[in-house]
Design an enzyme around this catalytic site. Structure first.
Site, PDB file in Angstrom:
ATOM      1  CB  THR A   6      -0.902   0.034   1.260  1.00  0.00           C
ATOM      2  OG1 THR A   6      -1.608   1.278   1.311  1.00  0.00           O
ATOM      3  CG2 THR A   6      -0.117  -0.124   2.548  1.00  0.00           C
ATOM      4  CG  ASN A   8      -2.942   5.094   3.900  1.00  0.00           C
ATOM      5  OD1 ASN A   8      -2.325   5.469   4.896  1.00  0.00           O
ATOM      6  ND2 ASN A   8      -4.227   5.321   3.714  1.00  0.00           N
ATOM      7  N   GLY A  10      -0.757   4.793   7.112  1.00  0.00           N
ATOM      8  CA  GLY A  10      -1.809   4.709   8.136  1.00  0.00           C
ATOM      9  C   GLY A  10      -2.431   3.320   8.179  1.00  0.00           C
ATOM     10  CD  GLU A  32      -7.165  -0.048  -7.601  1.00  0.00           C
ATOM     11  OE1 GLU A  32      -8.296   0.390  -7.917  1.00  0.00           O
ATOM     12  OE2 GLU A  32      -6.692   0.043  -6.471  1.00  0.00           O
ATOM     13  CG  ASP A  61     -10.175  -1.836  -3.654  1.00  0.00           C
ATOM     14  OD1 ASP A  61      -9.573  -0.749  -3.637  1.00  0.00           O
ATOM     15  OD2 ASP A  61     -11.098  -2.078  -4.432  1.00  0.00           O
ATOM     16  N   GLY A 173     -12.489  11.255   3.235  1.00  0.00           N
ATOM     17  CA  GLY A 173     -13.406  10.676   2.260  1.00  0.00           C
ATOM     18  C   GLY A 173     -14.870  10.917   2.602  1.00  0.00           C
ATOM     19  CE  LYS A 193     -13.055   5.661   9.419  1.00  0.00           C
ATOM     20  NZ  LYS A 193     -12.502   6.450   8.326  1.00  0.00           N
ATOM     21  NE  ARG A 199      -8.056   0.848   6.457  1.00  0.00           N
ATOM     22  CZ  ARG A 199      -8.639   1.481   5.446  1.00  0.00           C
ATOM     23  NH1 ARG A 199      -8.771   0.893   4.288  1.00  0.00           N
ATOM     24  NH2 ARG A 199      -9.080   2.709   5.599  1.00  0.00           N
TER      25      ARG A 199
HETATM   26  P1  IMP Z   1      -8.952   2.807  -0.318  1.00  0.00           P
HETATM   27  O1  IMP Z   1      -9.273   1.459  -0.848  1.00  0.00           O
HETATM   28  O2  IMP Z   1      -8.616   2.782   1.137  1.00  0.00           O
HETATM   29  O3  IMP Z   1      -7.983   3.554  -1.160  1.00  0.00           O
HETATM   30  O4  IMP Z   1     -10.301   3.652  -0.359  1.00  0.00           O
HETATM   31  C1  IMP Z   1     -10.954   3.954  -1.563  1.00  0.00           C
HETATM   32  C2  IMP Z   1     -11.920   5.084  -1.342  1.00  0.00           C
HETATM   33  O5  IMP Z   1     -13.037   4.633  -0.579  1.00  0.00           O
HETATM   34  C3  IMP Z   1     -11.354   6.267  -0.567  1.00  0.00           C
HETATM   35  O6  IMP Z   1     -10.694   7.152  -1.426  1.00  0.00           O
HETATM   36  C4  IMP Z   1     -12.619   6.871   0.021  1.00  0.00           C
HETATM   37  O7  IMP Z   1     -13.301   7.650  -0.960  1.00  0.00           O
HETATM   38  C5  IMP Z   1     -13.470   5.647   0.306  1.00  0.00           C
HETATM   39  N1  IMP Z   1     -13.245   5.143   1.670  1.00  0.00           N
HETATM   40  C6  IMP Z   1     -12.672   3.966   2.015  1.00  0.00           C
HETATM   41  N2  IMP Z   1     -12.630   3.833   3.351  1.00  0.00           N
HETATM   42  C7  IMP Z   1     -13.175   4.964   3.850  1.00  0.00           C
HETATM   43  C8  IMP Z   1     -13.389   5.433   5.185  1.00  0.00           C
HETATM   44  O8  IMP Z   1     -13.078   4.784   6.199  1.00  0.00           O
HETATM   45  N3  IMP Z   1     -13.957   6.650   5.298  1.00  0.00           N
HETATM   46  C9  IMP Z   1     -14.310   7.396   4.238  1.00  0.00           C
HETATM   47  N4  IMP Z   1     -14.135   7.022   2.991  1.00  0.00           N
HETATM   48  C10 IMP Z   1     -13.565   5.807   2.783  1.00  0.00           C
END
Ligand code: IMP
Length: 215
Positions: A6, A8, A10, A32, A61, A173, A193, A199
């Protein structure tokens, strides 16, 4: 040792809180696939990452699924967040009678070896909200293994909630328009949260399975 692929940090920090195992981060920007299921995207990522690094990997994801909109934006969540904006998503949903939604996260694990069983949710109590029929279909099947696909094990975490007018300054988000138990995710402290997040739930299932598996 598990490698979390990843960009990220975090997410890696959160994974370390769930796993007894050391977790290493690696950046790898794989392409992807355009797919309607988070599981398909995560499984593809895990295979691509395993093929690149040749070590046990997890990829995740996640996204928001709105029931009245057929699961939209799902795997397109980051695109919709960026190009449409959460305020407009709220306005769209406000015209619907059903404002229920869920955050979903899928962790895909791959170490190149087959698994004893096809992917099964570990958390039986939430079975109804676990992998959808389509997600199950996209998990590694015996036929795919016969075709030479590298097996992937999937773990899904789901948080049910509803879409509301934006409230709160925290999170990221879609957090301000997602309400769970009377509070939006943006009104919660980070720890609060994380303790209920999609997650976290997916990581907890993975951690339980990983601790029990002899890998
Ligand atoms: P990723 O898979 O973590 O990159 O998340 C993809 C997208 O889903 C993010 O860019 C947000 O738009 C949305 N998203 C995923 N998890 C969250 C969350 O916990 N809070 C808010 N939006 C989320």
């Amino acid at each position: 040792m598990v490698t979390f692929v990843t960009t990220n940090p975090g997410k890696v920090h959160e994974a370390r809180e769930y796993l007894d195992e050391p977790v290493k981060q690696r950046n790898f920007d794989y392409l992807e696939p355009q797919a309607d299921e988070l599981a398909t995207v995560a499984a593809h990522g895990a295979r691509a990452a395993y093929q690149k690094f040749q070590e046990p990997v997890i990829v995740d994801d996640s996204g928001l699924t709105i029931n009245a909109l057929g699961g939209f934006p799902g795997p397109y969540s980051s695109y919709v967040e960026e190009h449409v904006g959460i305020e407009r998503v709220w306005r769209l949903v406000s015209e619907e009678e059903d404002q229920s939604a869920a955050f979903r996260g899928v962790i895909a694990y791959c170490d190149g070896n087959p698994f004893a069983a096809t992917p099964e949710p570990v958390d039986d109590g939430r079975r109804g909200q676990d992998l959808s029929a389509a997600d199950r279909a996209s998990a590694t099947t015996d036929e795919q293994v016969a075709d030479g696909a590298v097996p992937v094990k999937l773990f899904e975490g789901v948080v049910p909630g509803s879409i509301v007018p934006p409230r709160g300054d925290g999170g990221f988000g879609f957090d301000p328009i997602f309400e769970y138990d009377g509070k939006t995710f943006a009104e919660m402290e980070t720890d609060e949260k994380n303790a209920i997040s999609h997650r976290g739930r997916a990581l907890a299932k993975f951690a339980e399975w990983y601790a029990e598996s002899e890998r």
